[in-house]
Every structure is written in C-alpha cells, then in structure tokens.
Write an enzyme that holds these catalytic residues in place. Sequence first.
Site, PDB file in Angstrom:
ATOM      1  N   HIS A 118      -5.141  -6.988 -10.941  1.00 51.87           N
ATOM      2  CA  HIS A 118      -4.612  -7.970  -9.981  1.00 51.87           C
ATOM      3  C   HIS A 118      -4.406  -9.329 -10.632  1.00 51.87           C
ATOM      4  O   HIS A 118      -4.068 -10.298  -9.959  1.00 51.87           O
ATOM      5  CB  HIS A 118      -5.553  -8.113  -8.779  1.00 51.87           C
ATOM      6  CG  HIS A 118      -5.638  -6.883  -7.935  1.00 51.87           C
ATOM      7  ND1 HIS A 118      -6.636  -5.946  -8.080  1.00 51.87           N
ATOM      8  CD2 HIS A 118      -4.834  -6.424  -6.950  1.00 51.87           C
ATOM      9  CE1 HIS A 118      -6.451  -4.969  -7.210  1.00 51.87           C
ATOM     10  NE2 HIS A 118      -5.365  -5.230  -6.516  1.00 51.87           N
ATOM     11  N   GLU A 159       0.830  -1.217   0.000  1.00 46.67           N
ATOM     12  CA  GLU A 159       0.000   0.000   0.000  1.00 46.67           C
ATOM     13  C   GLU A 159       0.861   1.262   0.000  1.00 46.67           C
ATOM     14  O   GLU A 159       0.578   2.227  -0.701  1.00 46.67           O
ATOM     15  CB  GLU A 159      -0.941   0.014   1.208  1.00 46.67           C
ATOM     16  CG  GLU A 159      -1.935  -1.133   1.259  1.00 46.67           C
ATOM     17  CD  GLU A 159      -2.684  -1.344  -0.045  1.00 46.67           C
ATOM     18  OE1 GLU A 159      -2.882  -0.369  -0.801  1.00 46.67           O
ATOM     19  OE2 GLU A 159      -3.053  -2.499  -0.327  1.00 46.67           O
TER      20      GLU A 159
END
Length: 561
Positions: free
Chosen positions: A472, A378
Amino acid sequence: MAENGLTSFSYHIDADETGAAASLAGPAAFAGPLAASGAASLDAETAARAYLVQGLASAAMPRFAVDSEIEQDVDFRIIGTETVPLTKTQTVKFRQHFNKIPIYGSLVTVELDQQNGLVSMNSALGTPEGVDPMAQIAPANVVEKVCDTAGLNQLPAESLPRLYFYFDQTVDSWRLAYIAENVPEAPHGEADGTGAEADGAHGAPLPELFDYIVDAHSGEIVARLPRVASVEIRSAEEPDVLGRPRRITAIALDAGGLRLHDPEFNVYTHDADFADVQPFGALPGPYCVNPPAWLPAAISAHANGTEVARFVRDVLMRNGIDNRGGAYVATINCLWGVSPSREWRNAAWYRDQMIYGQRFQNGQLLSYAAALDVVAHEIFHGITDRTARLEYAGETGALNESYSDIFGIIVSNISEPNLAAWNWEMGEELTSTGIPIRDFRDPRRRNQPDHMDEFVRIPSPYHQGNDYGGVHINSGIHNKAAYNILNSQDHETYLFQPAEVTQIFYLALSQSLSRTATFADSHRAVMSAARSLFRADPKRSLKVAAVAEAFEAVGIVEAVA
Ligand SMILES: [Zn+2]
C-alpha cells in the site's frame, strides 16, 4: 383446476371482443359503485381491492371465484404495489389466505391505469377444503428435521419454516405444510482449511439452496425443491449510508418480500449481522431481505456493486469477475474475529466475494461499502485474481494494489465527463477527518512515494506486519503513472477518454501480466495494449508516446521484452 391445484383466470379491459376474457366478462362487470365513487380519488391499493371484491362477486366471471363452502374463511392480503414503466400502469398483488394461512402459489394481480381504472386482472386461486388448519408438529421439530436432512447446525433466519396450504401434486391433494425456504446445503468437495488469508483466492463453492416442504400433521418431508433464480424484479430508489438516493434492483420472493439480488448484473448482497466471517460456511451469510427494511449499508453495497458490474460489462466488455458470467457476491456487517464494539476497519476480497467491515464515525458505525472507489477496488482484486493473478507481496503486490486503485478511481469518476472535475481522493468518506486513504494526484499527501527514486525497499520475509513489503506504499508510484496518462494533453485537450485508459490497463492485466510482474512489466504491457487498442486511431503514435512519457515521469523504465 390445474395440476398445481389452482384455478387460474385472466381478464383484460381491452381484450378483443372475440377473446375468451371478453366472453367471460366485459367492462360492465366493473361499472358499479366503484366507478361512480371515482376510483382516481382512492389510493391504488384501495381501488385494486374494490375491483377484486367486485370481480369475486360478479356472476360473469365464474373462474374468478372463491368456493362458497370456504368463502367466510378466505381473505386476500396485499403483497405489494409496483409501477410498470413500459406500460405506464401500476399493479397491486394479493395472496389468498384461508383460515389466516397463505395458500402456496395463490396470486391475484390487479393492473390499474394512472386514474386507477382497471386494466387487467390475473388470478390463481385455491380451495384447500377438508384440511385441518391446526398444525400437529411444532416449528422447532421442523427446524430439527430440516437441519438433520441438510446437514446443518442451524437454519438461517430467512429459512425459518412458515405455515402454508400446499397442493401436493404427487397425491393430488392439499396439505397443511411448513415451508423452509432457501435452506443451504453444505458444499460438496474439499473444505479449504487454510483459513484467514485476505486477498486470497481459495474458491469456496457457494452452497446450493432448497425449499423444504414438511407436512404439518405428520412431520413427513413432502418435497425438497431446488431453487432457481426468480425473474420477478423490483427497482426502487433507496437511501444509502451517505443518505443519497440510490437506484437498486431486488427480486420479489414467492412468499412475499424482497431480496437484494439484481438478476441483470448478477449482483447479490448478504448480511453477516456482525458475525465472525472466518469460519468455513459463515460466508456469504443470509441474504439482505425486506421486510423489515433495507439497511443503508446494504443499499450502498448493492448499488455500488451494480455500478461496478455495469462498468465491467459496458467498458471492459467482460462477463463478470470470472468472465464466465459468475456472480458478484458481497456481504456487509462483517467482523474478523470477535469485536464487542462491532468495529472492523476493513474491506477485502476474500473467498471469491467482497466483505465489508465498518468503523465508527461520529458515534455511528459506517460501512466500508459506502465508498464506490473502495467497492470497485475490492472487486478488481477479484478480477486480478482471475487474470494476471499478481502475487500480493513486494513490488508485484504494489502493482496488484495499484491496478485496483486505478480501476477504483476511474469507476467512481466515470459519470463525470469533465476530467478537470474528477475527485482523485480515495475512501475519503470512510475517515473521521475526511482525509482520504489515498490521493491519486498527490500520493505523497498520504505518505506514498510518487517516483521510483523514493521506492521503499522492505526486506523479506513479507507479512501483514510490514504491509507485505509495502504493497500500500509503493503503489503510489504506479498510481501516479496512471494519473499522468489520464491527464495527458494534446493542444490543451485531453488525449485519452477515461474509458480508453481503463481499457489499456485492463488489457495489460488480463493479457500480458503474470504472477510476478513488476512496474516495468506493467509499463511494457500497457504500451503493448495501447498499440493494439489504438491501431486504427490517427493519434496512435501520440497516445503510445504519452503512455511512455507518463511512466518515465515517475521513473518506471520499460522492461526489455
Ligand atoms: Zn487492496
């Protein structure tokens, strides 16, 4: 008495005989019953309190004294005990109270050696005579007044007003006052109304903080003091979400207690307490504070955030996420919308900070901050935002995801010198089955392609429902190229240090790639970075060739420059 209304005093057992402290009091002042009873058998707090009482009673130290007029209503409460590694001593701190109300700015620090012998004593004491200790204004009225002035609907829990004796320098006298600490002020400028866009980069300025001093008799706002970062820090080992002891650094607050802020690495950890974090102003939320106690999720977020910050500083030589010394801000216990179960299965880079959700595992909520690789992932979305600013859709979006995965896997393994022992699974701590979110060595295990031949083409328009075009999914191909580089060998030894691999990907991201870069652009950019980084390295050509081979093995061919 100084301008702050306090009388300060300093005593040191080793002070030079000609020094001021020695002339005020020698060790003889402490040769009484305490020494005879054996301080070493006491705990540090009891020993420190005994020295404090003896010091107050000693006629040899007139500046360390409580006015006899108020003496019977004064007591000293322990703020905390701290080990000081540099001096191999321990300090016990006390705050002076009068009529059970703390005196703002008062402090007694008693320093002890390892046998609890007195090393030093420093104090700042006040005499708030002639002030009625009964408040005439109710705390609720103070909250209302502060909210009105600051433009808030309500005060954060940590800002609720507390009663103090406060020395007002403008009128040179003591007041009974409520102090509301760290009151945020609504940020100036345009509010960002675009709302929930995870992975967006709409920089909302952090609110400024002020301490409000409100007279408890008149209700008048006496002062509004801007907060600057404190430098009094505490470091300790605390259990994280996975029950592992983690070293964290927090700062000591003037009013007592600790806040999760590491000033060296500029890491701040907040707690949304299961509130919806979408509304403007909900982030970053109140600081994590202790007391009452550290939440394990807060320890995970803070310790993992600090590890990433250390990596960014020491391996990438970058000055924070923004490379301008900006803070690493994280909030735990986030919800996206309303969730009665308190579950929000996500972690994201959002509005210039990390936000962590949580999921049920064995009947308990487990924070996404538990996993270092996820935390690093992140934070590196933040660094991507500040560098290449890769779009988050299609092949470029998959590249964005892959860069975060690459840094995530390296950060979480960097303390293991033996590459053969690295853990190539990501986020395995966060699933109930222990099956990882992604597998770097074998992307296919988590339904990701590992070669361009299997690139999943998703027609636009891209949206959350199709994973923004498979960001993803196809990231597995580029991840596998990075895995190949890390595992490149020369005569059965690894060709690259993991730090070198990090650096070439970081140089590519920060120096060469742009918002619409493809996998092939990344191939070229990483090659270029390797040529620069290894220009004085005798193995330069081997290393550059290994990079090319690693990309070609997954079918990513170099873009024509
Ligand atoms: Zn991501």
